[in-house]
Scaffold this active site. Structure first.
Site, short mmCIF file in Angstrom:
data_model
loop_
_atom_site.label_atom_id
_atom_site.label_comp_id
_atom_site.label_asym_id
_atom_site.label_seq_id
_atom_site.Cartn_x
_atom_site.Cartn_y
_atom_site.Cartn_z
N LYS A 18 -21.18 -34.61 51.41
CA LYS A 18 -20.65 -35.63 52.32
C LYS A 18 -19.52 -36.35 51.61
CE LYS A 18 -22.42 -39.33 50.03
NZ LYS A 18 -21.51 -40.16 49.20
N ASP A 32 -28.92 -42.30 49.05
CA ASP A 32 -28.20 -41.63 50.13
C ASP A 32 -28.87 -40.35 50.60
OD1 ASP A 32 -27.64 -40.09 47.92
OD2 ASP A 32 -25.47 -40.13 48.14
#
Length: 269
Positions: free
Chosen positions: A8, A132
């Protein structure tokens, strides 16, 4: 079972405040990209984890994939498995590669054994592994806040844009990155800016790590400026690591301009 944990990027990263638990509250847009590892989970007589590709520091038993398996094994009495990871996403690069591997391990085990764990509960397990990690359960663009583990949908329109990720091989740990920043609230609303056309982002969508890390590692700032020089509509550092990305209006071979670095490029979805 074979899955492909993807990386990401952070589009904007504001470090809002330091928490009583020592972590920091942030606000950012997490956006999935196609740079991926390969992860295979198969039944075995005894549990094992091993990896090929980019060397992963530390003991195999401490790997996040192993921790993900152990969490589910305790609650669901799972049989032993063999986990094989082909690591291609750079480490310490701000791309969430290790977190993705752990989240995809949870998803693979859920599917392999028919555990029927809800998405919300998969996220709960992932939050126990890393800040995350939970993002990769749903794995779609999200506005992220608190430790980067709470999410809301975000109105952002960059699907179909061409992105190039450039990693110059500098490993930056989270501890190193945070040691140089001062938490503060942004004067602009990140969610509102990201609704605007991408050409409006430059100079307004900031990564708070850039100021100190660019001073310590001037090469990072040079890569960012080169991406703009190649025609990027927006360029920035991703997360707290050393990867820079440029978003372009059309496909082009950015890789040829960075022959000495790891580069991934492709379309955003």
């Amino acid at each position: 079972m074979l899955v492909f944990p993807n990386a990401k990027i952070n589009i904007g990263l504001n470090i809002v405040e330091k928490r009583p638990d020592g972590f920091h509250n942030i606000e950012s847009c997490f956006y999935p990209v196609g740079w991926s590892d390969a992860l295979e989970v198969t039944l075995a007589e005894t549990f094992s984890f091993h990896s090929d590709g980019i060397a992963i520091p530390g003991n195999a038993s401490d790997n996040l994939c192993a921790k993900a398996y152990e969490l589910l094994r305790k609650d669901y009495n799972l049989p032993p498995v063999k986990i094989h990871l082909l690591k291609t996403v750079p480490i310490g690069a701000g791309l969430g590669g290790g977190s993705a591997d752990a989240a995809f391990t949870i998803k693979a085990l859920n599917q392999l054994f028919g555990l029927d764990i809800s998405v919300d509960d998969q996220e709960k397990y992932a939050r126990l592994i890393g800040s995350d990690c939970a993002f990769f359960v749903r794995n779609k663009p999200m506005y992220c806040f608190e430790k980067g583990d709470r999410f809301e949908t975000i109105d952002i329109n960059i699907a179909g844009k061409w992105i190039a990720l450039v990693n110059p091989g500098i490993h930056i740990s989270t501890v190193e990155a945070y040691s140089g920043v001062v938490a503060k609230r942004s004067t602009e609303n990140l969610r509102n800016i990201l609704r605007e056309p991408i050409k409006e982002w430059k100079g307004r969508v900031q990564n708070d790590f850039e100021a100190t890390l660019f001073e310590k590692y001037p090469l990072l700032g040079e890569v960012k400026e080169k991406l703009y020089g190649l025609g990027a509509e927006y360029a920035a550092m991703s997360g707290s690591g050393s990867t820079l990305f440029g978003i372009f209006g059309q496909e082009q071979n950015v890789k040829q301009h960075f022959p000495e670095f790891r580069v991934w490029q492709g379309f955003l979805k």
